[in-house]
Scaffold this motif. Structure first.
Motif, PDB file in Angstrom:
ATOM      1  N   GLN A   1       0.844  -1.194   0.000  1.00 55.77           N
ATOM      2  CA  GLN A   1       0.000   0.000   0.000  1.00 55.77           C
ATOM      3  C   GLN A   1       0.883   1.249   0.000  1.00 55.77           C
ATOM      4  N   SER A   2       0.457   2.238  -0.756  1.00 53.96           N
ATOM      5  CA  SER A   2       1.236   3.467  -0.889  1.00 53.96           C
ATOM      6  C   SER A   2       1.415   4.173   0.448  1.00 53.96           C
ATOM      7  N   SER A   3       0.386   4.179   1.268  1.00 56.06           N
ATOM      8  CA  SER A   3       0.459   4.815   2.582  1.00 56.06           C
ATOM      9  C   SER A   3       1.092   3.851   3.584  1.00 56.06           C
ATOM     10  N   PRO A   4       2.182   4.240   4.235  1.00 57.37           N
ATOM     11  CA  PRO A   4       2.802   3.351   5.227  1.00 57.37           C
ATOM     12  C   PRO A   4       1.840   2.931   6.330  1.00 57.37           C
ATOM     13  N   GLU A   5       0.945   3.852   6.726  1.00 58.99           N
ATOM     14  CA  GLU A   5       0.007   3.525   7.793  1.00 58.99           C
ATOM     15  C   GLU A   5      -0.980   2.434   7.386  1.00 58.99           C
ATOM     16  N   ALA A   6      -1.185   2.261   6.092  1.00 60.83           N
ATOM     17  CA  ALA A   6      -2.135   1.253   5.618  1.00 60.83           C
ATOM     18  C   ALA A   6      -1.520  -0.142   5.573  1.00 60.83           C
ATOM     19  N   ARG A   7      -0.207  -0.213   5.645  1.00 59.83           N
ATOM     20  CA  ARG A   7       0.455  -1.521   5.606  1.00 59.83           C
ATOM     21  C   ARG A   7       0.346  -2.194   6.972  1.00 59.83           C
ATOM     22  N   PRO A   8       0.128  -3.500   7.001  1.00 55.94           N
ATOM     23  CA  PRO A   8      -0.001  -4.201   8.288  1.00 55.94           C
ATOM     24  C   PRO A   8       1.353  -4.391   8.966  1.00 55.94           C
ATOM     25  N   LEU A   9       1.329  -4.695  10.266  1.00 54.78           N
ATOM     26  CA  LEU A   9       2.530  -5.090  10.982  1.00 54.78           C
ATOM     27  C   LEU A   9       2.999  -6.445  10.463  1.00 54.78           C
ATOM     28  N   MET A  10       4.299  -6.718  10.611  1.00 55.15           N
ATOM     29  CA  MET A  10       4.813  -7.991  10.107  1.00 55.15           C
ATOM     30  C   MET A  10       4.268  -9.171  10.902  1.00 55.15           C
ATOM     31  N   SER A  11       3.988  -8.989  12.175  1.00 55.35           N
ATOM     32  CA  SER A  11       3.374 -10.084  12.945  1.00 55.35           C
ATOM     33  C   SER A  11       1.984 -10.396  12.398  1.00 55.35           C
ATOM     34  N   THR A  12       1.279  -9.374  11.931  1.00 53.81           N
ATOM     35  CA  THR A  12      -0.019  -9.591  11.303  1.00 53.81           C
ATOM     36  C   THR A  12       0.151 -10.272   9.954  1.00 53.81           C
ATOM     37  N   VAL A  13       1.188  -9.890   9.228  1.00 53.61           N
ATOM     38  CA  VAL A  13       1.474 -10.524   7.938  1.00 53.61           C
ATOM     39  C   VAL A  13       1.688 -12.018   8.115  1.00 53.61           C
ATOM     40  N   VAL A  14       2.409 -12.401   9.168  1.00 51.25           N
ATOM     41  CA  VAL A  14       2.645 -13.825   9.434  1.00 51.25           C
ATOM     42  C   VAL A  14       1.321 -14.557   9.603  1.00 51.25           C
ATOM     43  N   LYS A  15       0.427 -14.004  10.404  1.00 54.01           N
ATOM     44  CA  LYS A  15      -0.867 -14.652  10.642  1.00 54.01           C
ATOM     45  C   LYS A  15      -1.726 -14.676   9.374  1.00 54.01           C
ATOM     46  N   MET A  16      -1.614 -13.627   8.571  1.00 49.77           N
ATOM     47  CA  MET A  16      -2.367 -13.600   7.313  1.00 49.77           C
ATOM     48  C   MET A  16      -1.881 -14.709   6.384  1.00 49.77           C
ATOM     49  N   LEU A  17      -0.573 -14.890   6.288  1.00 48.85           N
ATOM     50  CA  LEU A  17      -0.028 -15.930   5.420  1.00 48.85           C
ATOM     51  C   LEU A  17      -0.363 -17.325   5.930  1.00 48.85           C
TER      52      LEU A  17
ATOM     53  N   SER B   1      -7.915  10.659  -4.180  1.00 50.80           N
ATOM     54  CA  SER B   1      -7.302   9.440  -3.659  1.00 50.80           C
ATOM     55  C   SER B   1      -7.456   9.295  -2.166  1.00 50.80           C
ATOM     56  N   GLN B   2      -7.783  10.364  -1.477  1.00 51.09           N
ATOM     57  CA  GLN B   2      -7.823  10.322  -0.030  1.00 51.09           C
ATOM     58  C   GLN B   2      -8.805   9.311   0.522  1.00 51.09           C
ATOM     59  N   PRO B   3     -10.023   9.177  -0.006  1.00 47.85           N
ATOM     60  CA  PRO B   3     -10.948   8.187   0.537  1.00 47.85           C
ATOM     61  C   PRO B   3     -10.382   6.782   0.494  1.00 47.85           C
ATOM     62  N   CYS B   4      -9.676   6.468  -0.583  1.00 41.05           N
ATOM     63  CA  CYS B   4      -9.103   5.127  -0.720  1.00 41.05           C
ATOM     64  C   CYS B   4      -8.146   4.840   0.416  1.00 41.05           C
ATOM     65  N   TYR B   5      -7.250   5.794   0.726  1.00 43.25           N
ATOM     66  CA  TYR B   5      -6.251   5.555   1.745  1.00 43.25           C
ATOM     67  C   TYR B   5      -6.843   5.620   3.138  1.00 43.25           C
ATOM     68  N   SER B   6      -7.881   6.441   3.301  1.00 42.98           N
ATOM     69  CA  SER B   6      -8.561   6.456   4.593  1.00 42.98           C
ATOM     70  C   SER B   6      -9.182   5.098   4.860  1.00 42.98           C
ATOM     71  N   THR B   7      -9.803   4.531   3.836  1.00 39.67           N
ATOM     72  CA  THR B   7     -10.384   3.197   3.975  1.00 39.67           C
ATOM     73  C   THR B   7      -9.309   2.169   4.265  1.00 39.67           C
ATOM     74  N   ALA B   8      -8.162   2.315   3.597  1.00 38.97           N
ATOM     75  CA  ALA B   8      -7.072   1.364   3.810  1.00 38.97           C
ATOM     76  C   ALA B   8      -6.576   1.414   5.244  1.00 38.97           C
ATOM     77  N   ARG B   9      -6.394   2.620   5.789  1.00 41.55           N
ATOM     78  CA  ARG B   9      -5.923   2.734   7.166  1.00 41.55           C
ATOM     79  C   ARG B   9      -6.928   2.129   8.145  1.00 41.55           C
ATOM     80  N   LYS B  10      -8.222   2.407   7.912  1.00 42.74           N
ATOM     81  CA  LYS B  10      -9.252   1.885   8.801  1.00 42.74           C
ATOM     82  C   LYS B  10      -9.286   0.364   8.745  1.00 42.74           C
ATOM     83  N   THR B  11      -9.222  -0.189   7.526  1.00 40.48           N
ATOM     84  CA  THR B  11      -9.285  -1.637   7.389  1.00 40.48           C
ATOM     85  C   THR B  11      -8.076  -2.291   8.021  1.00 40.48           C
ATOM     86  N   THR B  12      -6.897  -1.688   7.845  1.00 41.78           N
ATOM     87  CA  THR B  12      -5.697  -2.238   8.469  1.00 41.78           C
ATOM     88  C   THR B  12      -5.841  -2.252   9.981  1.00 41.78           C
ATOM     89  N   PHE B  13      -6.393  -1.174  10.546  1.00 40.29           N
ATOM     90  CA  PHE B  13      -6.625  -1.106  11.972  1.00 40.29           C
ATOM     91  C   PHE B  13      -7.545  -2.227  12.424  1.00 40.29           C
TER      92      PHE B  13
END
Length: 471
Positions: free
Chosen positions: A393-409, A451-463
């Motif tokens: 994701q372009s926004s760093p805040e929208a990217r998940p933590l690596m511990s979350t990435v492990v569980k996702m995989l 583009s702002q709505p897209c990234y706002s949604t991304a941050r919320k979903t990541t949270f």
């Protein structure tokens, strides 16, 4: 009367009285001397005991293989190297080391700062070797394993038969070499994880800068993905991806100080005989306190194609830049090809964007078939592609933590559909707001607004993913 008077004035009686007084005084002096000697001896014994106790406490804080020998005050290089022993199953090294670092002369004042740095980490895991020992380990640098802009890597061997990889740094630019040297020793030297390459020791001398690592005979992941010589089942590639994610998660979330690698790519993922991945090459890595939300950058870092956008622009940088690089790595693992292939059609040249387009059209299954992923592996492959889209994701805040990435995989949490990570590339100007920057002018404002709505949604979903992960 006369008799008593005679007795009182008798010279012999006076002498006898004086002798008795002197004898009494002398006895007290002897007794006092004895008491002083006993008290002094007891005090000395107490002081020595306290010193020994302190030394024991200090020694117990140092790894066994790095403790200073007290029975041999002088050890030659040959004797020193011959004392190196290790448990071949765990590769724990036990070694007798010189009691102190070499004393620097006036001509070496240039390296005072680096020497102070070495003193500060003297109690950490890595051992400091001499140039003579490194030459002995490598048989006078007879076998080259690889080379690059940093220097040359040689195959070596400890006296007990354990193979090592010795990275000898170039000395074209002393400042850059010292920075890389300090980065590697201060980061990987503080870690202990199955998915991180182990640093056995180092050499820092006027004539040699070298790092001694465990030797991993299977080389790097890029040889298996792009070399065409090694065929790896997709299930094993899935395990490699998860293991790599665990190693990065350890750096970010489990070390006392967060470690940002800055250069995650297939060439920096080494494989042991069982194809267990180990993150390597910490020459660009940096320690940072957990309470700092952003890191100050001094110069460009990372490899084009894997580096996060914020690394190449004047935007705040966090540990999420490693998440982006890992996402780019996931695309290449999934497709078993490089992300950019100019020989393919335009729509397929850049795999990350092609993956998003196929996902957006609901055709991920077709992409899996094109990538020749077997039917039984396609569910996991589709999951990996969605994780990759979240990581980049372009926004760093929208990217998940690596511990979350492990569980996702691993399939431990459900993955919600990711937003378009490449929308900022489709606009006429970069989405500065996505990186915490600001824009001026009507064109930039309209781009950010769209583009702002897209990234706002991304941050919320990541949270929401993080919350689900912790519950």
């Amino acid at each position: 009367m006369s008799s008593n008077y005679y007795s009182a004035t008798d010279p012999f009686s006076k002498f006898q009285t004086m002798e008795d007084q002197f004898g009494s005084t002398f006895s007290w002096m002897v007794a006092a001397s004895i008491i002083s000697v006993v008290v002094g001896t007891a005090a000395i014994v107490a002081i020595v005991f306290a010193i020994i106790n302190c030394l024991n406490k200090v020694g117990s804080a140092i790894p066994t293989y790095a403790q200073v020998a007290t029975s041999e005050s002088s050890v030659t290089s040959a004797q020193y190297a011959s004392k190196l022993s290790a448990d071949t199953s765990t590769h724990n090294i036990e070694v007798t080391v010189p009691p102190a670092f070499p004393v620097i002369t006036n001509s070496q004042m240039r390296t005072v700062t680096i020497e102070k740095f070495l003193s500060d980490i003297a109690r950490e895991r890595p051992i400091r070797f001499s140039p003579e020992q490194v030459a002995g380990f490598t048989n006078n640098y007879s076998t080259v394993l690889g080379s690059g802009g940093f220097g040359v890597v040689y195959i070596g061997e400890f006296p007990n038969g354990v193979k090592v990889a010795v990275k000898v740094l170039n000395r074209i630019s002393d400042k850059r070499v010292e920075e890389q040297f300090m980065a590697e020793v201060s980061t990987i030297g503080r870690t202990n994880h199955v998915n991180l390459v182990r640093l056995y020791g180092f050499c820092f001398d006027d004539t040699l800068r070298a790092l001694i690592y465990e030797y991993l005979e299977n080389g790097s992941l890029d040889m298996f993905l792009f070399g065409g010589e090694h065929a790896v089942e997709w299930e094993k590639l899935q395990e490699i991806a998860i293991g790599t994610a665990k190693g990065i998660a350890y750096l970010h979330e489990e070390c006392q100080q967060r470690i940002i690698h800055y250069d995650i790519k297939p060439g920096n993922i080494l494989l042991d005989p069982d194809l267990t991945p180990k993150v390597a090459d910490f020459g660009l890595a940096k320690l940072c306190n957990r309470d700092k939300t952003h890191v100050t950058m001094t110069g460009l870092r990372g490899t084009p194609g894997y580096a996060a956008p914020e690394l190449w622009k004047p935007y705040p940088v966090t540990h999420k830049c490693d998440v982006y690089s890992f996402g780019m790595l996931l695309f290449e693992i999934m497709g078993r090809r490089r992300n950019h292939d100019p020989d393919l059609s335009e729509t397929r040249q850049w795999l990350p964007r092609w993956t998003w387009e196929m996902f957006n059209k609901g055709e991920l299954a077709d992409l899996m078939a094109i990538c020749e992923i077997a039917e039984e592996d396609r569910v996991k492959a589709e999951r990996m592609s969605m994780v990759a889209l979240w990581c980049v994701q372009s926004s760093p805040e929208a990217r998940p933590l690596m511990s979350t990435v492990v569980k996702m995989l691993e399939g431990g949490i459900e993955i919600v559909p990711p937003p378009n990570p490449f929308q900022y590339l489709e606009s006429s100007s970069p989405d500065l707001a996505a990186f915490g920057g600001s824009t001026t002018g009507s064109d930039s404002s309209s781009t950010v607004q769209s583009s702002q709505p897209c990234y706002s949604t991304a941050r919320k979903t990541t949270f929401e993913i993080e919350i689900a992960n912790s519950s």
